[in-house]
Design an enzyme around this catalytic site. Structure first.
Site, PDB file in Angstrom:
ATOM      1  N   PRO A   9      61.092  -0.444  44.102  1.00  0.00           N
ATOM      2  CA  PRO A   9      62.540  -0.261  44.238  1.00  0.00           C
ATOM      3  C   PRO A   9      62.958   0.547  45.458  1.00  0.00           C
ATOM      4  CG  PRO A   9      61.665   1.050  42.430  1.00  0.00           C
ATOM      5  CD  PRO A   9      60.573   0.131  42.865  1.00  0.00           C
ATOM      6  N   ASN A  10      64.043   0.084  46.042  1.00  0.00           N
ATOM      7  CA  ASN A  10      64.741   0.728  47.174  1.00  0.00           C
ATOM      8  C   ASN A  10      64.017   0.592  48.508  1.00  0.00           C
ATOM      9  OD1 ASN A  10      67.026   1.736  45.676  1.00  0.00           O
ATOM     10  ND2 ASN A  10      65.597   3.159  44.715  1.00  0.00           N
ATOM     11  N   ARG A  17      68.265   3.561  55.884  1.00  0.00           N
ATOM     12  CA  ARG A  17      68.689   4.868  55.358  1.00  0.00           C
ATOM     13  C   ARG A  17      67.494   5.814  55.387  1.00  0.00           C
ATOM     14  NH1 ARG A  17      72.957   4.311  51.694  1.00  0.00           N
ATOM     15  NH2 ARG A  17      72.953   6.567  51.730  1.00  0.00           N
ATOM     16  N   TYR A  22      61.377   8.290  55.661  1.00  0.00           N
ATOM     17  CA  TYR A  22      60.566   7.074  55.506  1.00  0.00           C
ATOM     18  C   TYR A  22      60.316   6.303  56.802  1.00  0.00           C
ATOM     19  CZ  TYR A  22      61.485   7.979  50.592  1.00  0.00           C
ATOM     20  OH  TYR A  22      61.549   8.567  49.357  1.00  0.00           O
ATOM     21  N   ASN A  73      53.202  -0.327  46.977  1.00  0.00           N
ATOM     22  CA  ASN A  73      53.995   0.905  46.980  1.00  0.00           C
ATOM     23  C   ASN A  73      54.982   0.756  45.833  1.00  0.00           C
ATOM     24  OD1 ASN A  73      55.722   3.038  47.258  1.00  0.00           O
ATOM     25  ND2 ASN A  73      55.896   2.879  49.486  1.00  0.00           N
ATOM     26  N   ALA A  76      59.656   4.705  43.194  1.00  0.00           N
ATOM     27  CA  ALA A  76      59.838   5.724  42.148  1.00  0.00           C
ATOM     28  C   ALA A  76      59.187   5.339  40.821  1.00  0.00           C
ATOM     29  CB  ALA A  76      61.329   5.995  41.958  1.00  0.00           C
ATOM     30  N   GLU A  97      47.132   1.910  46.118  1.00  0.00           N
ATOM     31  CA  GLU A  97      48.487   2.483  46.043  1.00  0.00           C
ATOM     32  C   GLU A  97      48.814   3.127  47.387  1.00  0.00           C
ATOM     33  OE1 GLU A  97      48.659   5.294  42.831  1.00  0.00           O
ATOM     34  OE2 GLU A  97      50.573   6.146  43.490  1.00  0.00           O
ATOM     35  N   HIS A  99      51.835   5.247  49.664  1.00  0.00           N
ATOM     36  CA  HIS A  99      53.120   5.943  49.775  1.00  0.00           C
ATOM     37  C   HIS A  99      53.360   6.305  51.228  1.00  0.00           C
ATOM     38  CE1 HIS A  99      53.734   6.071  45.524  1.00  0.00           C
ATOM     39  NE2 HIS A  99      52.473   6.455  45.385  1.00  0.00           N
ATOM     40  N   ARG A 106      56.366  17.037  48.428  1.00  0.00           N
ATOM     41  CA  ARG A 106      57.775  16.855  48.069  1.00  0.00           C
ATOM     42  C   ARG A 106      58.036  17.435  46.669  1.00  0.00           C
ATOM     43  NH1 ARG A 106      59.606  10.899  49.316  1.00  0.00           N
ATOM     44  NH2 ARG A 106      61.642  11.920  49.115  1.00  0.00           N
TER      45      ARG A 106
HETATM   46  O1  CA2 Z   1      56.772   7.738  49.882  1.00  0.00           O
HETATM   47  C1  CA2 Z   1      56.864   6.645  49.295  1.00  0.00           C
HETATM   48  O2  CA2 Z   1      56.450   5.591  49.766  1.00  0.00           O
HETATM   49  C2  CA2 Z   1      57.583   6.586  47.940  1.00  0.00           C
HETATM   50  O3  CA2 Z   1      56.900   5.629  47.132  1.00  0.00           O
HETATM   51  C3  CA2 Z   1      58.994   6.131  48.217  1.00  0.00           C
HETATM   52  C4  CA2 Z   1      59.870   6.130  46.970  1.00  0.00           C
HETATM   53  C5  CA2 Z   1      59.795   7.475  46.250  1.00  0.00           C
HETATM   54  O4  CA2 Z   1      60.539   7.422  45.047  1.00  0.00           O
HETATM   55  C6  CA2 Z   1      58.373   7.872  45.952  1.00  0.00           C
HETATM   56  O5  CA2 Z   1      58.381   9.138  45.342  1.00  0.00           O
HETATM   57  C7  CA2 Z   1      57.548   7.927  47.217  1.00  0.00           C
HETATM   58  C8  CA2 Z   1      61.333   5.883  47.346  1.00  0.00           C
HETATM   59  C9  CA2 Z   1      61.561   4.656  48.124  1.00  0.00           C
HETATM   60  C10 CA2 Z   1      62.990   4.683  48.567  1.00  0.00           C
HETATM   61  O6  CA2 Z   1      63.066   4.095  49.823  1.00  0.00           O
HETATM   62  C11 CA2 Z   1      64.178   4.324  50.536  1.00  0.00           C
HETATM   63  C12 CA2 Z   1      64.146   3.898  51.840  1.00  0.00           C
HETATM   64  C13 CA2 Z   1      65.228   4.115  52.631  1.00  0.00           C
HETATM   65  C14 CA2 Z   1      66.361   4.709  52.118  1.00  0.00           C
HETATM   66  C15 CA2 Z   1      66.397   5.130  50.815  1.00  0.00           C
HETATM   67  C16 CA2 Z   1      65.297   4.914  50.016  1.00  0.00           C
END
Ligand code: CA2
Length: 145
Positions: A9-10, A17, A22, A73, A76, A97, A99, A106
């Site tokens: 997700p996301n 963003r 990221y 990946n 969340a 996996e 990240h 974090r």
């Molecule tokens: O660090 C990572 O790859 C995560 O899997 C990213 C997840 C986060 O919930 C994990 O704790 C770590 C979040 C992905 C959200 O991606 C976004 C990208 C751009 C803007 C907003 C969110």
């Protein structure tokens, strides 16, 4: 060798963003770089993204029919989803996996992964390069019989 790349997700928002967390690569950039690196290594890479837990589980199940490895990946869902963990354990496709960020540097709630115990390994904190590292890790391990 076949590899199923799965994004949770996301991650479709990558590059659009929060680039300070990221990075500036979009998901399409990342997928293209992994597919291209795969071609160099003789590996077929397919990429899939969903914001839904069920669709991600279905993608893991489908990987069973053709993939030698999964690179995921889980976003969340890493920190919440027993269902994704059970899917990975159930299909018995070796899974790496990834990240983008160093989740251990974090918030506390990002420190625990439900998935890590059923994965082959993790690549954490190297941004988009982490997917290439995971691909090389799979190639180094080779095709499991
Ligand atoms: O660090 C990572 O790859 C995560 O899997 C990213 C997840 C986060 O919930 C994990 O704790 C770590 C979040 C992905 C959200 O991606 C976004 C990208 C751009 C803007 C907003 C969110």
């Amino acid at each position: 060798m076949n590899i199923q790349l799965i994004h949770g997700p996301n991650l479709n928002l990558l590059g659009v963003r929060e680039p300070e967390v990221y990075g500036y690569d979009t998901l399409d950039d990342i997928n293209a770089s992994v597919v291209q690196e795969g071609e160099k290594l003789g590996v077929t890479v397919r990429a899939f993204q969903s914001n839904g837990e069920g669709a991600l589980i279905d993608a893991i199940h489908e990987a069973r029919t053709w993939a030698d490895y999964i690179i995921i990946n889980p976003g969340a869902y890493t920190h919440t989803s027993i269902a994704l963990r059970d899917a990975i354990a159930g299909v018995e496709v070796p899974t790496i996996e990834v990240h983008l960020s160093n989740v251990h540097a974090r918030e506390e709630f990002r420190h625990h992964s439900y998935l890590s115990p059923v994965t082959l390994g993790q690549v954490i904190g190297f941004g988009a390069s982490g997917y290439i590292m995971a691909l090389h890790g799979a190639v180094a391990k080779g095709k499991q019989s």
